[in-house]
Design a protein around this motif. Structure first.
Motif, PDB file in Angstrom:
ATOM      1  N   LEU A  85       0.669  -1.198  -0.036  1.00 21.59           N
ATOM      2  CA  LEU A  85       0.041  -0.005  -0.288  1.00 21.59           C
ATOM      3  C   LEU A  85       0.897   1.372  -0.033  1.00 21.59           C
ATOM      4  O   LEU A  85       0.398   2.186  -0.671  1.00 21.59           O
ATOM      5  CB  LEU A  85      -0.930   0.095   1.278  1.00 21.59           C
ATOM      6  N   ILE A  86       1.979   1.321   0.686  1.00 18.57           N
ATOM      7  CA  ILE A  86       2.913   2.380   0.758  1.00 18.57           C
ATOM      8  C   ILE A  86       3.698   2.436  -0.686  1.00 18.57           C
ATOM      9  O   ILE A  86       3.423   3.820  -1.114  1.00 18.57           O
ATOM     10  CB  ILE A  86       4.166   2.332   1.821  1.00 18.57           C
ATOM     11  N   ILE A  87       3.969   1.420  -1.226  1.00 14.83           N
ATOM     12  CA  ILE A  87       4.551   1.774  -2.522  1.00 14.83           C
ATOM     13  C   ILE A  87       3.435   2.302  -3.573  1.00 14.83           C
ATOM     14  O   ILE A  87       3.754   3.113  -4.407  1.00 14.83           O
ATOM     15  CB  ILE A  87       4.900   0.431  -3.192  1.00 14.83           C
ATOM     16  N   VAL A  88       2.030   1.795  -3.450  1.00 18.56           N
ATOM     17  CA  VAL A  88       1.166   2.080  -4.314  1.00 18.56           C
ATOM     18  C   VAL A  88       0.812   3.649  -4.125  1.00 18.56           C
ATOM     19  O   VAL A  88       0.870   4.525  -5.179  1.00 18.56           O
ATOM     20  CB  VAL A  88       0.060   1.508  -4.284  1.00 18.56           C
ATOM     21  N   LEU A  89       0.953   3.992  -2.798  1.00 16.33           N
ATOM     22  CA  LEU A  89       0.717   5.376  -2.365  1.00 16.33           C
ATOM     23  C   LEU A  89       1.739   6.361  -2.980  1.00 16.33           C
ATOM     24  O   LEU A  89       1.414   7.544  -3.194  1.00 16.33           O
ATOM     25  CB  LEU A  89       0.729   5.617  -0.918  1.00 16.33           C
ATOM     26  N   ILE A  90       2.971   6.156  -2.848  1.00 17.09           N
ATOM     27  CA  ILE A  90       4.043   6.835  -3.523  1.00 17.09           C
ATOM     28  C   ILE A  90       3.897   7.108  -4.381  1.00 17.09           C
ATOM     29  O   ILE A  90       4.128   8.337  -5.231  1.00 17.09           O
ATOM     30  CB  ILE A  90       5.316   6.224  -2.980  1.00 17.09           C
ATOM     31  N   GLY A  91       3.536   6.257  -5.752  1.00 16.60           N
ATOM     32  CA  GLY A  91       3.324   6.274  -6.808  1.00 16.60           C
ATOM     33  C   GLY A  91       2.223   7.271  -7.131  1.00 16.60           C
ATOM     34  O   GLY A  91       2.403   8.118  -7.985  1.00 16.60           O
ATOM     35  N   ILE A  92       1.140   7.046  -6.345  1.00 16.41           N
ATOM     36  CA  ILE A  92       0.045   8.193  -6.600  1.00 16.41           C
ATOM     37  C   ILE A  92       0.481   9.639  -6.124  1.00 16.41           C
ATOM     38  O   ILE A  92       0.077  10.810  -6.937  1.00 16.41           O
ATOM     39  CB  ILE A  92      -1.143   7.697  -5.697  1.00 16.41           C
ATOM     40  N   ILE A  93       1.171   9.661  -4.946  1.00 19.65           N
ATOM     41  CA  ILE A  93       1.591  11.165  -4.667  1.00 19.65           C
ATOM     42  C   ILE A  93       2.663  11.788  -5.512  1.00 19.65           C
ATOM     43  O   ILE A  93       2.232  12.907  -6.173  1.00 19.65           O
ATOM     44  CB  ILE A  93       2.492  10.940  -3.146  1.00 19.65           C
ATOM     45  N   PHE A  94       3.529  11.011  -6.224  1.00 17.61           N
ATOM     46  CA  PHE A  94       4.430  11.683  -7.276  1.00 17.61           C
ATOM     47  C   PHE A  94       3.529  11.847  -8.653  1.00 17.61           C
ATOM     48  O   PHE A  94       3.907  12.762  -9.230  1.00 17.61           O
ATOM     49  CB  PHE A  94       5.604  10.904  -7.649  1.00 17.61           C
ATOM     50  N   ASP A  95       2.493  11.123  -8.896  1.00 16.34           N
ATOM     51  CA  ASP A  95       1.672  11.248 -10.193  1.00 16.34           C
ATOM     52  C   ASP A  95       1.032  12.616  -9.884  1.00 16.34           C
ATOM     53  O   ASP A  95       0.767  13.530 -10.680  1.00 16.34           O
ATOM     54  CB  ASP A  95       0.755  10.248 -10.188  1.00 16.34           C
ATOM     55  N   ILE A  96       0.513  12.842  -8.755  1.00 16.03           N
ATOM     56  CA  ILE A  96      -0.035  14.015  -8.317  1.00 16.03           C
ATOM     57  C   ILE A  96       0.727  15.077  -8.534  1.00 16.03           C
ATOM     58  O   ILE A  96       0.344  16.314  -9.039  1.00 16.03           O
ATOM     59  CB  ILE A  96      -0.739  14.062  -6.974  1.00 16.03           C
ATOM     60  N   ILE A  97       1.958  15.332  -8.156  1.00  9.64           N
ATOM     61  CA  ILE A  97       3.011  16.513  -8.109  1.00  9.64           C
ATOM     62  C   ILE A  97       3.528  16.597  -9.630  1.00  9.64           C
ATOM     63  O   ILE A  97       3.454  17.650 -10.108  1.00  9.64           O
ATOM     64  CB  ILE A  97       4.501  15.853  -7.354  1.00  9.64           C
ATOM     65  N   GLY A  98       3.539  15.479 -10.147  1.00 10.08           N
ATOM     66  CA  GLY A  98       3.786  15.535 -11.618  1.00 10.08           C
ATOM     67  C   GLY A  98       2.749  16.501 -12.485  1.00 10.08           C
ATOM     68  O   GLY A  98       3.007  17.346 -13.263  1.00 10.08           O
ATOM     69  N   VAL A  99       1.491  15.955 -12.390  1.00 12.81           N
ATOM     70  CA  VAL A  99       0.324  16.590 -12.757  1.00 12.81           C
ATOM     71  C   VAL A  99       0.195  17.884 -12.411  1.00 12.81           C
ATOM     72  O   VAL A  99      -0.044  19.042 -13.156  1.00 12.81           O
ATOM     73  CB  VAL A  99      -1.049  15.916 -12.606  1.00 12.81           C
ATOM     74  N   ALA A 100       0.601  18.315 -11.183  1.00 12.32           N
ATOM     75  CA  ALA A 100       0.146  19.731 -10.430  1.00 12.32           C
ATOM     76  C   ALA A 100       1.483  20.728 -11.043  1.00 12.32           C
ATOM     77  O   ALA A 100       0.930  21.746 -11.287  1.00 12.32           O
ATOM     78  CB  ALA A 100       0.357  19.628  -8.916  1.00 12.32           C
ATOM     79  N   VAL A 101       2.586  20.195 -11.366  1.00 13.06           N
ATOM     80  CA  VAL A 101       3.511  21.015 -11.888  1.00 13.06           C
ATOM     81  C   VAL A 101       3.187  21.356 -13.383  1.00 13.06           C
ATOM     82  O   VAL A 101       3.489  22.610 -13.792  1.00 13.06           O
ATOM     83  CB  VAL A 101       5.065  20.179 -11.723  1.00 13.06           C
ATOM     84  N   THR A 102       2.671  20.570 -14.019  1.00 13.68           N
ATOM     85  CA  THR A 102       2.358  20.983 -15.359  1.00 13.68           C
ATOM     86  C   THR A 102       1.131  21.800 -15.525  1.00 13.68           C
ATOM     87  O   THR A 102       0.767  22.479 -16.506  1.00 13.68           O
ATOM     88  CB  THR A 102       2.085  19.731 -16.271  1.00 13.68           C
ATOM     89  N   SER A 103       0.219  21.752 -14.252  1.00 10.74           N
ATOM     90  CA  SER A 103      -1.129  22.502 -14.465  1.00 10.74           C
ATOM     91  C   SER A 103      -0.860  24.004 -13.917  1.00 10.74           C
ATOM     92  O   SER A 103      -1.793  24.733 -14.166  1.00 10.74           O
ATOM     93  CB  SER A 103      -2.036  21.742 -13.681  1.00 10.74           C
TER      94      SER A 103
END
Length: 198
Positions: free
Chosen positions: A55-73
């Motif tokens: 669950l922690i590994i999946v959560l890390i992937g989701i958090i970094f995906d959020i950061i990646g999208v936020a930076v481009t938006s």
């Protein structure tokens, strides 16, 4: 095309090639290290701990995906106002936005793919642990269920995360900027503490 334009174009291509090679080797190194460490820990842990690690590994992937999208938006304008008022993290946020393409590549592609690979390996380890403790007529069912659960958590989490990232991009980028600011200033804080103790 002028000589200057040709020279600039060549420099850009070289820069891009170096970036791609760097990302390639860093991904191999980080992915291999994380896979090895997580496999070692999970193989010596119970099912509950192994599932928590997954669950922690999946959560890390989701958090970094959020950061990646936020930076481009996100829009750079509010951060200039913050920087003028010397708000901690504003300068770091501006730097993130000016390198949005690379930040997005690292967060969405490198970290996202690493977490995808590692979570797949982790689900296989958990499946093996479940099969080792219980008797099942169709072992493949456990493997399929685990893969489906991981895929569901990852895709569902990222879908929710993308909506949040687009709607709260400024807040997210500033939070990341504040985090970078904190880490950049740890040596200064340690020096101040050392001076205060004297």
């Amino acid at each position: 095309m002028s000589t200057k334009d040709a020279s600039n174009s060549k420099k850009q291509r070289n820069k891009t090639s170096r970036w791609v090679l760097t990302v390639f080797f860093v991904t191999i190194l980080v992915s291999g290290t994380i896979s090895f460490v997580s496999d070692e820990i999970m193989s010596q842990s119970g099912i509950a701990v192994a599932f928590l690690i997954l669950l922690i590994i999946v959560l890390i992937g989701i958090i970094f995906d959020i950061i990646g999208v936020a930076v481009t938006s996100a829009d750079e304008t509010p951060f200039h106002s913050m920087a003028a008022r010397k708000v901690p993290g504003a300068q770091e946020s501006i730097r993130l936005l000016r390198k949005a393409e690379r930040v997005s590549s690292i967060c969405n592609d490198v970290v996202g793919d690493i977490c995808g690979v590692v979570s797949g390996a982790a689900s296989a380890t958990i499946s093996a642990q479940i099969l080792g403790k219980f008797e099942f007529t169709w072992p493949m069912v456990i493997s399929l269920v685990m893969s489906a659960v991981v895929a569901g958590l990852t895709v569902g989490g990222k879908a929710i995360g993308k909506t949040f990232a687009v709607n709260s991009s400024t807040t997210i980028v500033h939070l990341v900027g504040e985090t970078l600011y904190f880490f950049h200033h740890i040596p200064d804080m340690l020096q101040r503490k050392a001076k205060n103790k004297r």
